[in-house]
Design a protein around this motif. Sequence first.
Motif, PDB file in Angstrom:
ATOM      1  N   GLU A 120      -3.347  10.724 -12.166  1.00  5.58           N
ATOM      2  CA  GLU A 120      -3.373  10.270 -10.918  1.00  5.58           C
ATOM      3  C   GLU A 120      -2.183  10.011  -9.814  1.00  5.58           C
ATOM      4  OE1 GLU A 120      -2.192   6.098 -12.118  1.00  5.58           O
ATOM      5  OE2 GLU A 120      -4.081   6.246 -13.628  1.00  5.58           O
ATOM      6  N   ILE A 121      -2.887  10.243  -8.629  1.00  6.37           N
ATOM      7  CA  ILE A 121      -1.593  10.084  -7.473  1.00  6.37           C
ATOM      8  C   ILE A 121      -1.059   9.185  -6.852  1.00  6.37           C
ATOM      9  CG2 ILE A 121      -0.582  11.749  -5.653  1.00  6.37           C
ATOM     10  CD1 ILE A 121      -2.327  13.841  -5.951  1.00  6.37           C
ATOM     11  N   ILE A 122      -0.120   8.506  -6.734  1.00  8.25           N
ATOM     12  CA  ILE A 122      -0.649   6.913  -6.096  1.00  8.25           C
ATOM     13  C   ILE A 122       1.087   6.890  -5.589  1.00  8.25           C
ATOM     14  CG2 ILE A 122      -1.405   5.709  -8.610  1.00  8.25           C
ATOM     15  CD1 ILE A 122       1.196   5.519 -10.177  1.00  8.25           C
ATOM     16  N   ALA A 123       1.182   5.949  -4.557  1.00  8.04           N
ATOM     17  CA  ALA A 123       2.028   5.860  -4.185  1.00  8.04           C
ATOM     18  C   ALA A 123       3.101   3.679  -4.514  1.00  8.04           C
ATOM     19  CB  ALA A 123       1.162   5.540  -2.105  1.00  8.04           C
ATOM     20  N   THR A 124       4.291   4.426  -4.190  1.00  5.88           N
ATOM     21  CA  THR A 124       5.083   3.353  -4.836  1.00  5.88           C
ATOM     22  C   THR A 124       5.798   2.307  -4.094  1.00  5.88           C
ATOM     23  OG1 THR A 124       7.035   4.970  -5.367  1.00  5.88           O
ATOM     24  CG2 THR A 124       5.478   5.175  -7.077  1.00  5.88           C
ATOM     25  N   GLN A 125       5.466   3.282  -2.905  1.00  6.97           N
ATOM     26  CA  GLN A 125       6.360   2.622  -1.331  1.00  6.97           C
ATOM     27  C   GLN A 125       5.538   2.600  -0.264  1.00  6.97           C
ATOM     28  OE1 GLN A 125       9.558   1.687  -1.474  1.00  6.97           O
ATOM     29  NE2 GLN A 125       9.903   2.083  -3.677  1.00  6.97           N
ATOM     30  N   PRO A 126       5.917   0.755   0.160  1.00 11.95           N
ATOM     31  CA  PRO A 126       4.749   1.474   1.631  1.00 11.95           C
ATOM     32  C   PRO A 126       4.889   2.530   2.661  1.00 11.95           C
ATOM     33  CG  PRO A 126       6.863  -0.368   1.971  1.00 11.95           C
ATOM     34  CD  PRO A 126       6.826   0.456   0.904  1.00 11.95           C
ATOM     35  N   ARG A 127       4.592   2.214   3.752  1.00 13.71           N
ATOM     36  CA  ARG A 127       3.976   3.242   4.867  1.00 13.71           C
ATOM     37  C   ARG A 127       4.475   4.811   4.445  1.00 13.71           C
ATOM     38  NH1 ARG A 127       7.978  -0.768   6.542  1.00 13.71           N
ATOM     39  NH2 ARG A 127       6.886  -2.152   8.291  1.00 13.71           N
ATOM     40  N   LYS A 146      -7.985  10.075 -10.344  1.00 16.20           N
ATOM     41  CA  LYS A 146      -7.758   9.236  -8.913  1.00 16.20           C
ATOM     42  C   LYS A 146      -6.664   9.216  -7.714  1.00 16.20           C
ATOM     43  CE  LYS A 146      -5.185   4.814 -10.215  1.00 16.20           C
ATOM     44  NZ  LYS A 146      -5.458   3.238 -10.330  1.00 16.20           N
ATOM     45  N   ILE A 147      -6.885   9.001  -6.552  1.00 15.19           N
ATOM     46  CA  ILE A 147      -5.684   9.320  -5.623  1.00 15.19           C
ATOM     47  C   ILE A 147      -5.501   8.139  -4.682  1.00 15.19           C
ATOM     48  CG2 ILE A 147      -4.456  10.417  -2.732  1.00 15.19           C
ATOM     49  CD1 ILE A 147      -6.164  13.076  -4.160  1.00 15.19           C
ATOM     50  N   SER A 148      -4.403   6.656  -5.157  1.00 11.89           N
ATOM     51  CA  SER A 148      -4.749   6.373  -4.591  1.00 11.89           C
ATOM     52  C   SER A 148      -3.343   5.903  -3.705  1.00 11.89           C
ATOM     53  CB  SER A 148      -4.481   4.799  -5.753  1.00 11.89           C
ATOM     54  OG  SER A 148      -4.275   3.971  -5.356  1.00 11.89           O
ATOM     55  N   LEU A 149      -3.416   5.661  -2.099  1.00 12.15           N
ATOM     56  CA  LEU A 149      -2.622   4.649  -1.797  1.00 12.15           C
ATOM     57  C   LEU A 149      -2.609   3.095  -1.439  1.00 12.15           C
ATOM     58  CD1 LEU A 149      -2.074   7.725  -1.275  1.00 12.15           C
ATOM     59  CD2 LEU A 149      -0.847   7.400   0.616  1.00 12.15           C
ATOM     60  N   ASP A 150      -3.204   2.087  -1.916  1.00  9.37           N
ATOM     61  CA  ASP A 150      -3.583   1.262  -1.582  1.00  9.37           C
ATOM     62  C   ASP A 150      -2.578   0.293  -1.541  1.00  9.37           C
ATOM     63  OD1 ASP A 150      -6.093   2.145  -2.903  1.00  9.37           O
ATOM     64  OD2 ASP A 150      -6.292   0.796  -4.629  1.00  9.37           O
ATOM     65  N   GLY A 151      -2.299  -0.209  -0.869  1.00 12.28           N
ATOM     66  CA  GLY A 151      -1.479  -1.073  -0.617  1.00 12.28           C
ATOM     67  C   GLY A 151      -0.070  -0.832   0.196  1.00 12.28           C
ATOM     68  N   ALA A 152      -0.285   0.543   0.937  1.00  9.49           N
ATOM     69  CA  ALA A 152       0.770   1.952   1.058  1.00  9.49           C
ATOM     70  C   ALA A 152       1.071   1.787   3.014  1.00  9.49           C
ATOM     71  CB  ALA A 152       0.630   3.787   0.117  1.00  9.49           C
ATOM     72  N   GLY A 153       0.216   0.843   3.326  1.00  9.06           N
ATOM     73  CA  GLY A 153       0.686   1.025   4.543  1.00  9.06           C
ATOM     74  C   GLY A 153       2.193  -0.164   4.834  1.00  9.06           C
ATOM     75  N   HIS A 154       1.817  -0.460   6.013  1.00 11.80           N
ATOM     76  CA  HIS A 154       2.447  -1.370   6.568  1.00 11.80           C
ATOM     77  C   HIS A 154       2.607  -2.299   5.981  1.00 11.80           C
ATOM     78  CE1 HIS A 154       3.163   0.617  10.386  1.00 11.80           C
ATOM     79  NE2 HIS A 154       2.228   0.707  10.370  1.00 11.80           N
ATOM     80  N   PRO A 155       3.535  -3.005   5.624  1.00 10.02           N
ATOM     81  CA  PRO A 155       3.839  -4.731   4.850  1.00 10.02           C
ATOM     82  C   PRO A 155       3.355  -5.411   5.264  1.00 10.02           C
ATOM     83  CG  PRO A 155       5.630  -3.031   4.925  1.00 10.02           C
ATOM     84  CD  PRO A 155       5.882  -2.642   5.819  1.00 10.02           C
ATOM     85  N   ALA A 156       3.292  -6.512   4.792  1.00 12.45           N
ATOM     86  CA  ALA A 156       2.808  -7.978   5.443  1.00 12.45           C
ATOM     87  C   ALA A 156       3.660  -8.065   6.193  1.00 12.45           C
ATOM     88  CB  ALA A 156       2.764  -9.060   4.615  1.00 12.45           C
TER      89      ALA A 156
END
Length: 323
Positions: A120-127, A146-156
Amino acid sequence: KVLTTAGKGKSSANDAVFGTAAFINTAIRPDQTPGRRLFVYTTWGFVDVDALNGTEYQIDSMLFDTDSYVFLEPAGQNKKIVAFNSDAQDTAVEMRKAIFEIGIPLTLESRGSFEMRSSEIIATQPRIAFALDVTQGSVLVDALSKISLDGAGHPAGTGTGHGRSLGGNDFGVASGGGYGGRGGEGNVNGIVPGGMYYGSAMKPTLLADRLPVAQLIGSGGGKYYGYGKGNGGGAVSLSASLVTIAGRVSADGFSGNLPGGTLRSGGGAGGSVYLDGDTISIPGSVTANGGGEILAGAGGGGAGGRIAIAYKNFIGDEKKITA
């Protein structure tokens, strides 16, 4: 046997973090230049002290072996890892049942193939934007990877096309974030327009050092009385002569609500995925979906993101590619 340990506290919050252990083979390479082949069997962190000029790591090749954990320090500037394998026919980066956590935008350039097996490659922070550029060789994401950048864009509540709230930002029922399209309306006791669309449809994801990350990722959904979980999706770019995705590559936005929750915040927009190669094979899935809402008639859903695939030969099921 290689083992890394850390001291335990009275609760998990008091526990220390594992140390690192690595084997670095410096034997002379076939082209008579010094080697620097990194083998990780437990934990390894890419931190500023190991980088050149604070931004770039240069390694001959990397193997992240069974059950290893690798992280990129979530601090400082955008980072670049260069794997310059002297023999381009060999695999420059291989992951076997490994987890690689990215806490800052990363560009990985590889002269030699990149293979993920049960990893797995996953993002742990936004942006976060992750760009993989294989100049000679192929990219493989196997069926269990999987390569997942789910929820790794701009915060709410943030981003170029962020969702809005009925009584102004952070107040009242909220709309969804925008990116590839307009976000969904919030519609309890009034209509709240969804977030605006932006970005490029033809090539949505460029290397992080060529375009601000803010323009590559999905916007967050609007907040409801200051609360919101609707982060947008991050950005993924994969480039090689052959790109095979048997597993999953995703940059989805988050829902504004937790399962069973009562919040009326907006969903985050999907992020961006760009695939570039002579042959693109996708028996798996590629998604940049917006975050849906749980409460019908409340917060707006996040807009879809942007996916672009540049190829000469395509193999796969288009129905598994959604945004």
